[in-house]
Design a protein around this motif. Sequence first.
Motif, PDB file in Angstrom:
ATOM      1  N   ARG A 177       0.850  -1.189   0.000  1.00 25.80           N
ATOM      2  CA  ARG A 177       0.000   0.000   0.000  1.00 25.80           C
ATOM      3  C   ARG A 177       0.888   1.242   0.000  1.00 25.80           C
ATOM      4  NH1 ARG A 177       2.181   2.151   3.739  1.00 25.80           N
ATOM      5  NH2 ARG A 177       0.639   3.808   3.577  1.00 25.80           N
ATOM      6  N   ASP A 188      -2.113  10.988  -2.121  1.00 18.17           N
ATOM      7  CA  ASP A 188      -2.401   9.937  -3.103  1.00 18.17           C
ATOM      8  C   ASP A 188      -2.748  10.526  -4.462  1.00 18.17           C
ATOM      9  OD1 ASP A 188      -3.210   8.990  -0.253  1.00 18.17           O
ATOM     10  OD2 ASP A 188      -2.702   7.195  -1.392  1.00 18.17           O
ATOM     11  N   ASN A 212      -5.823  12.449   0.277  1.00 23.07           N
ATOM     12  CA  ASN A 212      -4.923  11.653   1.116  1.00 23.07           C
ATOM     13  C   ASN A 212      -5.770  10.810   2.069  1.00 23.07           C
ATOM     14  OD1 ASN A 212      -2.182  10.971   1.868  1.00 23.07           O
ATOM     15  ND2 ASN A 212      -2.528  12.054   3.790  1.00 23.07           N
TER      16      ASN A 212
END
Length: 348
Positions: free
Chosen positions: A52, A241, A251
């Motif tokens: 991740r 992100d 995020n």
Amino acid sequence: MPGKSRDSLEPVRWKNGVLEVIDQTRLPGRLVYVRMRTVDQVSSAIRSMKVRGAPLIGVVGGYGLVLAALKIRNGDLSQARSRLRKSADSLISTRPTGVNLRWAVERVFKASSRVDSAATLGDELRREADAILREELEAAHKIGHFGAPLIEDGDTVLTHCNAGSLATARYGTALAVVRSAVEDGKNVSVIATETRPLLQGSRLTAFELSRDGIPVRLICDSAAAQLMARGAVDKVVVGADRILGTGHVTNKIGTLPIALGAKFYDVPFYVAAPVSTLDLVTDVSRVVIEERDQREVLLIGGRRFSPRNVGALNPAFDITPPELVTGIVTDRGVVGQPLAENIRAMFG
Ligand code: MRU
């Protein structure tokens, strides 16, 4: 300790045709690698969050496509490319919010147009995936280089989720800024939010910082504003992100309340991310926020802490508007306010 690199984990490596990644669901209890030989194994590792963190998901997704290409040894090149296209689309669909996955998989897919025989696809795609890994690692160190001057000796930095070695090719984004400041000889301590529901802060950020000798304390996510109110936080540094051309920052869920608290209490709020996290084309209304399994909220360590007849909402990300962001630390430099104008000037 100036000059000493504070970065002891290697989250992804390619060894003799096998992709190895640290299984982050086992941390902090066990540091073990999962070995992957097929693109489907990669998709499922990303979906289940063994792997991740947006930049790392990008690197690993790129290698996932290499594994698909290596299975195609001969035959018609255009058929091979359409098989690869399917694998690329299925990889991209595993985590829809972070932009790095699409960026890396598309870049590796594009390398397939450089070959004239299906037999050489695997090698060509592998070269591209290796280049992404190398560049992302360099980017992490540059983020550290540009971000370290923002941190002063004695600062306490609050961070959210995990934007460290374990979220990137290694070294980190938000934690690259911290690592680099520490390597410059500054005393820096970190407050890490535990980051419900999957506890990336307690399981991963606390793990990697304490392993590297950087002081870290955990707080409940809901304690951030209270600590800022009493002056216990000097800077906030988080990862991202997806960062839009407008400066909106997507995020990990829980970032927005921290940004609101930071604005209210006048604490500088920085976002650190590589250029591969920029998305200069999507409108904020079209950002897809991944909704994950409600059991991640309802169960903790497999045990239920809520009545059986109650469900849960589980959005995995939130969007912080640009006016709450002091600056964005990238591998090309720090973007200050006004964000949209400066992003356009620097990357447009
Ligand atoms: O859902 P995750 O753990 O993949 O979340 C992504 C993140 O790690 C964070 O949002 C992070 O700040 C961005 S990646 C450096």
